[in-house]
Design a protein around this motif. Sequence first.
Motif, mmCIF file in Angstrom:
data_model
loop_
_atom_site.group_PDB
_atom_site.id
_atom_site.type_symbol
_atom_site.label_atom_id
_atom_site.label_comp_id
_atom_site.label_asym_id
_atom_site.label_seq_id
_atom_site.Cartn_x
_atom_site.Cartn_y
_atom_site.Cartn_z
ATOM 1 N N SER A 173 0.840 -1.196 0.000
ATOM 2 C CA SER A 173 0.000 0.000 0.000
ATOM 3 C C SER A 173 0.875 1.244 0.000
ATOM 4 C CB SER A 173 -0.936 0.016 1.213
ATOM 5 O OG SER A 173 -0.206 0.008 2.419
ATOM 6 N N LEU A 174 0.441 2.246 -0.781
ATOM 7 C CA LEU A 174 1.117 3.536 -0.772
ATOM 8 C C LEU A 174 0.715 4.294 0.479
ATOM 9 C CD1 LEU A 174 0.617 4.610 -4.507
ATOM 10 C CD2 LEU A 174 2.665 3.693 -3.462
ATOM 11 N N GLN A 175 1.696 4.956 1.110
ATOM 12 C CA GLN A 175 1.441 5.660 2.357
ATOM 13 C C GLN A 175 1.320 7.163 2.110
ATOM 14 O OE1 GLN A 175 1.109 3.801 5.470
ATOM 15 N NE2 GLN A 175 0.840 2.402 3.750
ATOM 16 N N PRO A 176 0.109 7.720 2.165
ATOM 17 C CA PRO A 176 -0.062 9.158 1.941
ATOM 18 C C PRO A 176 0.364 9.967 3.163
ATOM 19 C CG PRO A 176 -2.152 8.169 2.496
ATOM 20 C CD PRO A 176 -1.166 7.045 2.433
ATOM 21 N N GLY A 177 0.541 11.253 2.972
ATOM 22 C CA GLY A 177 0.818 12.155 4.080
ATOM 23 C C GLY A 177 2.188 12.010 4.694
ATOM 24 N N THR A 178 3.141 11.444 3.969
ATOM 25 C CA THR A 178 4.483 11.269 4.488
ATOM 26 C C THR A 178 5.386 12.402 4.005
ATOM 27 O OG1 THR A 178 4.901 9.806 2.622
ATOM 28 C CG2 THR A 178 4.338 8.777 4.706
ATOM 29 N N LEU B 94 -2.000 -4.284 -4.515
ATOM 30 C CA LEU B 94 -1.473 -2.958 -4.199
ATOM 31 C C LEU B 94 -2.636 -1.994 -4.001
ATOM 32 C CD1 LEU B 94 0.764 -0.826 -3.968
ATOM 33 C CD2 LEU B 94 0.804 -0.692 -6.458
ATOM 34 N N THR B 95 -2.722 -1.418 -2.807
ATOM 35 C CA THR B 95 -3.756 -0.435 -2.504
ATOM 36 C C THR B 95 -3.220 0.952 -2.820
ATOM 37 O OG1 THR B 95 -4.620 -1.830 -0.738
ATOM 38 C CG2 THR B 95 -5.284 0.486 -0.734
ATOM 39 N N LEU B 96 -3.926 1.669 -3.698
ATOM 40 C CA LEU B 96 -3.488 2.980 -4.156
ATOM 41 C C LEU B 96 -4.095 4.086 -3.320
ATOM 42 C CD1 LEU B 96 -3.963 2.380 -7.998
ATOM 43 C CD2 LEU B 96 -1.863 2.100 -6.677
ATOM 44 N N ASP B 97 -3.443 5.212 -3.290
ATOM 45 C CA ASP B 97 -3.980 6.417 -2.653
ATOM 46 C C ASP B 97 -4.781 7.178 -3.710
ATOM 47 O OD1 ASP B 97 -4.487 8.575 -1.023
ATOM 48 O OD2 ASP B 97 -2.521 9.510 -1.381
ATOM 49 N N GLN C 158 -3.970 -5.284 -8.989
ATOM 50 C CA GLN C 158 -3.625 -6.696 -8.850
ATOM 51 C C GLN C 158 -2.457 -7.010 -9.781
ATOM 52 O OE1 GLN C 158 -5.158 -8.660 -6.629
ATOM 53 N NE2 GLN C 158 -6.620 -7.075 -6.050
ATOM 54 N N VAL C 159 -1.391 -7.594 -9.210
ATOM 55 C CA VAL C 159 -0.192 -7.878 -9.991
ATOM 56 C C VAL C 159 0.177 -9.348 -9.829
ATOM 57 C CG1 VAL C 159 2.238 -7.317 -10.390
ATOM 58 C CG2 VAL C 159 0.652 -5.535 -9.630
ATOM 59 N N LYS C 160 0.409 -10.015 -10.945
ATOM 60 C CA LYS C 160 0.947 -11.378 -10.926
ATOM 61 C C LYS C 160 2.415 -11.281 -11.304
ATOM 62 C CE LYS C 160 -3.414 -13.675 -12.090
ATOM 63 N NZ LYS C 160 -3.552 -14.321 -10.777
ATOM 64 N N LEU C 161 3.280 -11.466 -10.319
ATOM 65 C CA LEU C 161 4.718 -11.252 -10.483
ATOM 66 C C LEU C 161 5.419 -12.598 -10.665
ATOM 67 C CD1 LEU C 161 6.754 -8.869 -10.412
ATOM 68 C CD2 LEU C 161 7.050 -9.312 -7.969
ATOM 69 N N PRO C 162 5.945 -12.882 -11.850
ATOM 70 C CA PRO C 162 6.587 -14.180 -12.093
ATOM 71 C C PRO C 162 7.804 -14.407 -11.195
ATOM 72 C CG PRO C 162 6.109 -13.062 -14.161
ATOM 73 C CD PRO C 162 5.878 -12.061 -13.059
ATOM 74 N N ALA C 163 8.202 -15.658 -11.107
ATOM 75 C CA ALA C 163 9.398 -15.997 -10.331
ATOM 76 C C ALA C 163 10.623 -15.320 -10.936
ATOM 77 C CB ALA C 163 9.597 -17.508 -10.317
ATOM 78 N N CYS C 164 11.545 -14.918 -10.055
ATOM 79 C CA CYS C 164 12.836 -14.357 -10.464
ATOM 80 C C CYS C 164 12.652 -13.287 -11.543
ATOM 81 C CB CYS C 164 13.751 -15.468 -10.968
ATOM 82 S SG CYS C 164 15.502 -15.002 -11.049
ATOM 83 N N SER C 165 11.939 -12.235 -11.177
ATOM 84 C CA SER C 165 11.636 -11.197 -12.164
ATOM 85 C C SER C 165 11.719 -9.809 -11.554
ATOM 86 C CB SER C 165 10.237 -11.400 -12.756
ATOM 87 O OG SER C 165 9.240 -11.186 -11.769
ATOM 88 N N VAL C 166 11.906 -8.827 -12.430
ATOM 89 C CA VAL C 166 11.878 -7.416 -12.068
ATOM 90 C C VAL C 166 10.834 -6.746 -12.946
ATOM 91 C CG1 VAL C 166 13.179 -5.263 -11.920
ATOM 92 C CG2 VAL C 166 14.330 -7.431 -11.461
#
Length: 514
Positions: free
Chosen positions: A28-33, A453-456, A500-508
């Motif tokens: 999650s993105l942290q607002p107000g920082t 991922l929760t967006l602001d 929503q993100v599907k992140l493969p193994a060993c990836s950037v």
Amino acid sequence: MKKYFVLYCLLLALASQSTFGQSQAKLSLQPGTPQLTINKHIYGNFAEHLGKCIYGGFYVGENNTKIPHTNGVRNDVVAALKKLKIPNLRWPGGCFADTYHWKDGIGPKDKRPAIVNRWWGGVTEDNSFGTHDFLNMCELIGTEPYLAANVGSGTVAELTDWVQYVNFDGVSPMSKLRAENGREKPWKVKFWGVGNEAWGCGGNMKPEHYANIYRQYATFMADSPGQPLYKIASGASSSDYNWTEVLMRDIPHNMVSGLALHHYSVIDWNKKGPATGFSEETYFRTMKSALFMEELITKHTAIMDKYDPQKRVDLIVDEWGGWYDVEPGTNPGFLYQQNTMRDAMIAGATLNIFHKHCDRVRMANLAQSINVLQAVILTNEEKMILTPTYHVLEMYNVHQDATLLPLELQTVDYTFGTDKLPAISASASKDKNGVIHISLVNIDPKKAQDITLTLDGKATAVTGRILASATMTDHNTFENPEKIKPAAFKGAQLKGNNLQVKLPACSVVVLELK
């Protein structure tokens, strides 16, 4: 009945995973920082007179007819580093810096004295690549030079002459000599390292002794009008926290701009393991060493904060990267190693750590640019390839000088035996146009990850690029130079203010939100 209960439990377990074995993580993105900037200079590179980094890497000589060049500097290398947007380049070392005498590398090339590189292979070089060659090359690339001064075997007068030679715009002995050697106007070099690894190859000094030496040298380094020098003290080796303590205590903070830190991802200095064909155990241990950067920065920063709560002195990680056994059949002193998806994991995770600590980490230098250690470029005569590390730095350069968006990450673990590491690394920023970029790394070589991922607020569109390959040992070769390269990423989907993100193994992956 028992049979059906067992079947039910099995189905329940399978339902908690995708068909590809993906796990769940939350971000999650942290607002107000506080508003912090990711300084572009953490994307710096390092070029030492070591192996084939300079000669055969950057520089092929003015008389070379096979490889296109500008005053001896390879045109393909210049183009690649321009695209990478490297903000600074450190030279001439490393350990080499404390045996280098800059006046040997100026003037007519046929009259320059030769030097034996005692640190790296015992080879003799002719000093054909010197101050003018390096600084003019930096102008070609569009990067700022970072000069490492000889404190170990040099003198105060030698360094002050060098500063005057490259920076002074008035009438002086050194500016006159510079003009005689073909350069009328100074280069105005800002970044200066006052020695290198003073605890080791730079003199085997104790921190109290080096602090006094630093004060002496820094005193005589003259600022340019309107441009004060950015002086970097030779800092700690990895977890030598006492070194940081002494320097922060004994060097007046108005005399130093940054304090260096060196840390390499190495499993055992006596048995480093191969650069390719490594086991998962070796991979895990290497990643554990790489992720130790988080603890190092946290603890060194705590010491610096004690003496400098205003954070006026920067932490400069001017040597970092993977260090393995050299490629079979190559000179052990040349530190030539291949570059695999493991190195992409190191690069992505390390840069995410630097982003997180950008309140103190404001400069860093990957070791090294070409043909040495975790290089971004490999060359072989007229051939040149870009490594997985290159591609990660290129994908990540959208974060340069952007505003940090702090994240709260709940990650799953990557386990090996009884040990475990956080599988996911992440960072986010907003650029000057309001575009958000999120970089994600999954170091698990076998399991993909589902990330929520929760967006602001809501985003209207998401695009992305991915660097991945079939195995963690995959790498580019001169025969197959594009086996690994960035591709469009289709595994992200917006659902309201969630991503929503599907992140493969060993990836950037680097995502762009608008």
